[in-house]
Design an enzyme around this catalytic site. Structure first.
Site, PDB file in Angstrom:
ATOM      1  CE  LYS A  40     -30.940 -57.778 -69.937  1.00  0.00           C
ATOM      2  NZ  LYS A  40     -29.563 -57.281 -69.845  1.00  0.00           N
ATOM      3  CD  GLU A  74     -26.829 -57.975 -86.320  1.00  0.00           C
ATOM      4  OE1 GLU A  74     -27.466 -56.920 -86.270  1.00  0.00           O
ATOM      5  OE2 GLU A  74     -25.596 -58.046 -86.318  1.00  0.00           O
ATOM      6  CB  CYS A 107     -22.513 -58.386 -86.523  1.00  0.00           C
ATOM      7  SG  CYS A 107     -22.900 -56.675 -86.792  1.00  0.00           S
TER       8      CYS A 107
HETATM    9  P1  NAP Z   1     -25.350 -62.189 -75.269  1.00  0.00           P
HETATM   10  O1  NAP Z   1     -24.672 -62.998 -74.225  1.00  0.00           O
HETATM   11  O2  NAP Z   1     -26.254 -62.929 -76.177  1.00  0.00           O
HETATM   12  O3  NAP Z   1     -26.148 -61.021 -74.517  1.00  0.00           O
HETATM   13  C1  NAP Z   1     -26.947 -60.084 -75.241  1.00  0.00           C
HETATM   14  C2  NAP Z   1     -28.129 -59.678 -74.355  1.00  0.00           C
HETATM   15  O4  NAP Z   1     -29.027 -60.778 -74.234  1.00  0.00           O
HETATM   16  C3  NAP Z   1     -27.742 -59.301 -72.941  1.00  0.00           C
HETATM   17  O5  NAP Z   1     -28.608 -58.288 -72.503  1.00  0.00           O
HETATM   18  C4  NAP Z   1     -27.984 -60.561 -72.156  1.00  0.00           C
HETATM   19  O6  NAP Z   1     -28.271 -60.297 -70.802  1.00  0.00           O
HETATM   20  C5  NAP Z   1     -29.185 -61.141 -72.870  1.00  0.00           C
HETATM   21  N1  NAP Z   1     -29.242 -62.615 -72.834  1.00  0.00           N
HETATM   22  C6  NAP Z   1     -28.236 -63.463 -73.144  1.00  0.00           C
HETATM   23  N2  NAP Z   1     -28.661 -64.743 -73.026  1.00  0.00           N
HETATM   24  C7  NAP Z   1     -29.954 -64.678 -72.652  1.00  0.00           C
HETATM   25  C8  NAP Z   1     -30.954 -65.656 -72.362  1.00  0.00           C
HETATM   26  N3  NAP Z   1     -30.699 -66.952 -72.441  1.00  0.00           N
HETATM   27  N4  NAP Z   1     -32.169 -65.216 -72.010  1.00  0.00           N
HETATM   28  C9  NAP Z   1     -32.434 -63.901 -71.920  1.00  0.00           C
HETATM   29  N5  NAP Z   1     -31.548 -62.931 -72.174  1.00  0.00           N
HETATM   30  C10 NAP Z   1     -30.314 -63.314 -72.537  1.00  0.00           C
HETATM   31  O7  NAP Z   1     -24.331 -61.424 -76.182  1.00  0.00           O
HETATM   32  P2  NAP Z   1     -23.042 -60.551 -75.832  1.00  0.00           P
HETATM   33  O8  NAP Z   1     -22.872 -60.449 -74.357  1.00  0.00           O
HETATM   34  O9  NAP Z   1     -23.159 -59.327 -76.579  1.00  0.00           O
HETATM   35  O10 NAP Z   1     -21.848 -61.365 -76.459  1.00  0.00           O
HETATM   36  C11 NAP Z   1     -21.638 -62.747 -76.274  1.00  0.00           C
HETATM   37  C12 NAP Z   1     -21.325 -63.390 -77.601  1.00  0.00           C
HETATM   38  O11 NAP Z   1     -22.328 -63.048 -78.543  1.00  0.00           O
HETATM   39  C13 NAP Z   1     -20.044 -62.941 -78.285  1.00  0.00           C
HETATM   40  O12 NAP Z   1     -18.919 -63.611 -77.809  1.00  0.00           O
HETATM   41  C14 NAP Z   1     -20.334 -63.230 -79.723  1.00  0.00           C
HETATM   42  O13 NAP Z   1     -20.060 -64.566 -80.001  1.00  0.00           O
HETATM   43  C15 NAP Z   1     -21.812 -62.995 -79.850  1.00  0.00           C
HETATM   44  N6  NAP Z   1     -22.137 -61.670 -80.455  1.00  0.00           N
HETATM   45  C16 NAP Z   1     -22.456 -61.653 -81.751  1.00  0.00           C
HETATM   46  C17 NAP Z   1     -22.783 -60.462 -82.341  1.00  0.00           C
HETATM   47  C18 NAP Z   1     -23.172 -60.412 -83.783  1.00  0.00           C
HETATM   48  O14 NAP Z   1     -23.587 -59.367 -84.232  1.00  0.00           O
HETATM   49  N7  NAP Z   1     -23.068 -61.488 -84.532  1.00  0.00           N
HETATM   50  C19 NAP Z   1     -22.782 -59.275 -81.617  1.00  0.00           C
HETATM   51  C20 NAP Z   1     -22.459 -59.321 -80.260  1.00  0.00           C
HETATM   52  C21 NAP Z   1     -22.155 -60.543 -79.706  1.00  0.00           C
HETATM   53  P3  NAP Z   1     -27.121 -60.008 -69.743  1.00  0.00           P
HETATM   54  O15 NAP Z   1     -26.910 -58.531 -69.756  1.00  0.00           O
HETATM   55  O16 NAP Z   1     -27.647 -60.513 -68.466  1.00  0.00           O
HETATM   56  O17 NAP Z   1     -25.909 -60.771 -70.188  1.00  0.00           O
END
Ligand code: NAP
Length: 524
Positions: free
Chosen positions: A184, A265, A302
């Site tokens: 995805k 993660e 991360c």
């Molecule tokens: P994200 O919003 O969790 O998105 C990651 C993936 O999951 C995307 O493909 C997203 O789809 C999908 N997704 C998100 N919420 C979902 C749900 N409720 N149901 C199904 N699929 C879902 O993460 P991000 O965009 O990478 O970053 C957002 C935040 O995540 C950052 O600000 C940070 O706080 C955290 N983050 C943490 C790490 C770590 O390693 N700790 C790494 C990256 C990010 P879409 O493409 O539609 O958005």
């Protein structure tokens, strides 16, 4: 530059639909072309059906075949490194040099998994010979080894557009294990995903593998991502992203009629403990090293050190002053996308607005959009222990210094921490000897414990553990970096009383593959 279609890759076919997902240059706000069409439900079903159909034959491919496939993917990605280096910076704001380095790491990772698949001992073959004369009941011949789970869903990470995305760690591990993969794509680097997706599908064709071995789907996580995790033919999933997204998907995976392993993660603040003698002897060097680590990649690792813990003694102020000077002089830098930039700004405002927290220093503001200002915050151990919001991940270039008045408080801080990817201790030999208990506590909280280093920069190797107790990951028994990740996507199967000719080669009596095995309790 290879031509981009703006469509999903469904086996050997292109998806259809109208463009609705556009990469955005985070620095300029420019909408990038082409737009990408979200996969329809029928297209997702087709991708999963193809994967399910290919699972048996791909699962029975030899380690040598899968090694050749992984190497071909690496070769194909290397061949487009200039295209990736041109496009990915536009989609992510990451500099070209970082993209080239990440591409090299990704190819190295694929080739490392190739050596593991080819060598073959990873299957953990165990053989217990029969003993027909055993009393009171004869002992049967039993043999076990790891076998692939079946089709795996992989969610691309926004912060590693290559090394943790289409052909990243989870994909490499799943393919090495013999599992077809459906990726995805992340909405914030769709073109980069397609370039790598084309490289993978070309390798599938070049290696004569079945059509469903790989697919790449675009679409909103809440629709296509959730449907994928709930699809009955998907047998495991890997995810890197937010705690909220990871937990939502974890729950769906567990609530299925047939629950599946879901490796997320999510969130880690990677505490760095600085012990008193080290602070006194090398406070300035520690401030410099910590600053380099917390601003690396605009803090979007991360393993970013979001929490720094030190005693409030005479050595503290010079250390904090030096760190403040460095943070204050940090140039503004572009974050990955507007969502991550907004989350950092609002998290930093909330933390800075907490009446127990001081804003010690803020970096320069950058030009353009999605600019992050580095930040240094400070609070006390008592305040940290009283308010769990201070321990939340702030994804970006910042750290919160927590000061304490001695070992007991420092240990209380360590014990209060949630699960972490990493925990770090800086100390002299004498410091470390006097603080063994701290190391014991940290081992219970983190997947990787470091001494006198910084947590950013994760080695891809056989012994790496990039995991940790919740909420660092959904399953602290696993790693997402390093070759041990192959076991995410396998389960042991025991073959009892099988004729030799029906056994997998790994378990046949003559050991035709020459792999390491445990035979009647002896490993050789
Ligand atoms: P994200 O919003 O969790 O998105 C990651 C993936 O999951 C995307 O493909 C997203 O789809 C999908 N997704 C998100 N919420 C979902 C749900 N409720 N149901 C199904 N699929 C879902 O993460 P991000 O965009 O990478 O970053 C957002 C935040 O995540 C950052 O600000 C940070 O706080 C955290 N983050 C943490 C790490 C770590 O390693 N700790 C790494 C990256 C990010 P879409 O493409 O539609 O958005």
């Amino acid at each position: 530059m290879a031509e981009l279609s703006g469509k999903s890759i469904i086996g050997f076919q292109q998806g259809g639909g109208e463009a609705s997902i556009f990469g955005i240059n985070p620095a300029t706000g420019e909408k990038l072309q082409p737009g990408y069409a979200a996969a329809s439900g029928a297209e997702m079903d087709r991708a999963v059906d193809l994967a399910a159909e290919s699972a048996a034959s791909f699962g029975k491919s030899t380690g040598a075949d899968r090694a050749a496939f992984l190497r071909k993917i690496a070769d194909n990605i290397e061949a487009i490194i200039d295209d990736l280096a041109a496009l990915a910076p536009q989609e992510t704001g990451l500099p070209e040099g970082r993209i080239r380095m990440e591409t090299g790491r990704t190819c190295g990772q694929l080739r490392l998994f190739a050596t593991v698949a080819e060598e073959g001992s990873w299957v953990d073959a165990r053989i217990d010979h029969a003993d027909p004369d055993r009393a009171p009941v004869p002992k049967p011949d039993t043999r076990s080894m790891e076998r692939p789970l079946g089709p795996v869903a992989v969610f691309c990470a926004s912060n590693f557009p290559i090394a943790f995305s289409v052909a990243g760690g989870d994909t490499a591990a799943a393919l090495a294990a013999g599992c077809p993969v459906i990726v995805k794509a992340h909405h914030s680097h769709p073109g980069t995903a397609e370039l790598v997706g084309q490289a993978v599908i070309a390798a599938v064709k070049d290696c004569g593998l079945p059509e469903g071995t790989f697919s790449l789907l675009y679409g909103p996580g809440r629709e296509i991502g959730q449907a994928l995790v709930q699809h009955p033919s998907i047998k495991a999933a890997g995810f890197t992203g937010s705690r909220a997204g990871g937990q939502a998907l974890m729950k769906l995976a567990a609530d299925r009629p047939e629950p599946i392993p879901f490796y997320a993660e999510m969130s880690s603040i990677n505490p760095v403990f600085i012990l008193p003698e080290a602070l006194a002897k090398r406070g300035e060097a520690l401030a410099t090293g910590l600053h380099g680590s917390l601003t690396l990649g605009v803090g979007q690792f991360c393993t970013n050190p979001g929490l720094t813990i030190a005693a409030n003694d005479a050595s503290l102020e010079p250390f904090v002053s030096k760190l403040a000077e460095l943070v204050g002089g940090s140039p503004g830098a572009t974050m990955l996308n507007p969502g991550i930039s907004d989350a950092y700004d609002s998290g930093a405002n909330t933390l800075g607005g907490n009446n127990t927290v001081d804003i010690v220093a803020q970096g320069e503001s950058g030009e353009g959009q999605c600019q992050a200002r580095a930040a240094l915050f400070r609070t006390t151990a008592d305040a940290f222990l009283a308010d769990e919001s201070l321990g939340a991940e702030l994804f970006g270039p910042s750290t919160l210094v927590v000061t304490h008045d001695g070992t007991d408080k420092m240990l209380a801080l360590a014990r209060s921490l949630e699960g972490q990817l990493t925990s770090t201790v800086h100390g002299t030999d004498a410091d470390l000897e006097a603080n063994r208990e701290l190391l014991d506590v940290l081992e219970t909280r983190a997947g990787r414990v470091l001494i006198n280093g910084f947590p950013t920069g994760v080695e891809v190797c056989h012994s790496m553990v990039h995991g940790g107790p919740f909420p660092a990951t959904s399953d602290g028994r696993s790693t997402s970096v390093g070759t041990n990740a192959i076991h995410r996507f396998t389960r042991a199967v025991c073959y009892q009383s099988f004729p030799d000719t029906l056994l997998p080669a790994e378990l046949q009596e003559a050991n035709p593959l020459g792999i390491r095995r445990m035979v009647d309790g002896v490993t050789s």
